[in-house]
Design a protein around this motif. Sequence first.
Motif, PDB file in Angstrom:
ATOM      1  N   PHE A 290     -26.057  24.968 -15.178  1.00 35.87           N
ATOM      2  CA  PHE A 290     -24.675  25.055 -14.706  1.00 35.87           C
ATOM      3  C   PHE A 290     -24.105  23.695 -14.295  1.00 35.87           C
ATOM      4  O   PHE A 290     -23.056  23.626 -13.667  1.00 35.87           O
ATOM      5  CB  PHE A 290     -24.576  26.031 -13.537  1.00 35.87           C
ATOM      6  CG  PHE A 290     -24.827  27.463 -13.924  1.00 35.87           C
ATOM      7  CD1 PHE A 290     -24.112  28.056 -14.953  1.00 35.87           C
ATOM      8  CD2 PHE A 290     -25.788  28.216 -13.257  1.00 35.87           C
ATOM      9  CE1 PHE A 290     -24.346  29.379 -15.316  1.00 35.87           C
ATOM     10  CE2 PHE A 290     -26.024  29.545 -13.607  1.00 35.87           C
ATOM     11  CZ  PHE A 290     -25.307  30.121 -14.640  1.00 35.87           C
TER      12      PHE A 290
ATOM     13  N   VAL B 121     -24.785  26.569 -20.818  1.00 38.65           N
ATOM     14  CA  VAL B 121     -24.185  27.384 -19.758  1.00 38.65           C
ATOM     15  C   VAL B 121     -24.437  28.872 -20.009  1.00 38.65           C
ATOM     16  O   VAL B 121     -24.800  29.615 -19.084  1.00 38.65           O
ATOM     17  CB  VAL B 121     -22.673  27.106 -19.647  1.00 38.65           C
ATOM     18  CG1 VAL B 121     -21.983  28.165 -18.784  1.00 38.65           C
ATOM     19  CG2 VAL B 121     -22.440  25.723 -19.052  1.00 38.65           C
TER      20      VAL B 121
ATOM     21  N   SER C  68     -20.359  25.778  -9.208  1.00 39.23           N
ATOM     22  CA  SER C  68     -20.444  24.958 -10.411  1.00 39.23           C
ATOM     23  C   SER C  68     -19.208  24.072 -10.534  1.00 39.23           C
ATOM     24  O   SER C  68     -18.588  23.715  -9.533  1.00 39.23           O
ATOM     25  CB  SER C  68     -20.637  25.855 -11.643  1.00 39.23           C
ATOM     26  OG  SER C  68     -20.952  25.108 -12.789  1.00 39.23           O
TER      27      SER C  68
ATOM     28  N   PRO D  38     -18.248  24.238 -16.890  1.00 40.54           N
ATOM     29  CA  PRO D  38     -19.067  25.455 -16.961  1.00 40.54           C
ATOM     30  C   PRO D  38     -18.319  26.725 -16.556  1.00 40.54           C
ATOM     31  O   PRO D  38     -18.479  27.769 -17.205  1.00 40.54           O
ATOM     32  CB  PRO D  38     -20.222  25.151 -16.000  1.00 40.54           C
ATOM     33  CG  PRO D  38     -20.327  23.671 -15.999  1.00 40.54           C
ATOM     34  CD  PRO D  38     -18.907  23.196 -16.090  1.00 40.54           C
TER      35      PRO D  38
END
Length: 225
Positions: free
Chosen positions: A89, A138, A158, A162
């Motif tokens: 991430f 991701v 994150s 992502p």
Amino acid sequence: MDQAPTTLVLVRHGVTDHTTGKRFSGGLAGADPGLSEEGRQQVRSVGEWLAPTADRIDAIVTSPVRRTRESAEILGSMLGREVAEEPGFAEMDFGAWDGLTFEEVAEQHREDLEAWYGSVDAAPGGTGESLRTVEERVLAARDRCLTEHAGRTVVLVSHVTPIKTLLAHTLEAPLQSLYRMELAPASVSVLSHWPAQDERGPWAAVRLLNALPPDRAWLGEPPRW
């Protein structure tokens, strides 16, 4: 869909000096700036907003990049949850663009910039990651998270790319749609995933998008999902 969904509460990190300076800020290979005091306060506002739902939050997962790790630790202390890292991430690697403003990139790397806007397979800064590469890692990280936390609610801290990637995939939108999305610092988006119903994989829905705590927007109650 009588089984409990796995819910991802997506939190973008608070601002850094690169955010306020409108500079490209990538993952672990870049300058890796920490949160500014403004950014810390933004994340504390998110923690206060999420606090009434803390008993429904089972875990906090974060990108290992400094600004996300700091954001997750603030939320963890406020919500009473341990923080686990998931490298998948992390923000995309911007290569030679890292730390530069858009105007500086346009001046110094014009051809790279035009290629990047023209193709999701083009790598920024020559050595960075393409959007396609970021999408692959991701979604792999998402699948690991859904397996590990099946049927539970996870706060996922994150970055812009992502989170936009997860949103685009849920909406079955083309990857180019990332260029058309806005995602504010320390904003909250929510996705729920149900077990696979067909060969396309888990069925998912966007429950909340780019929402801000009440002291930064119009919201006056805890987020719903």
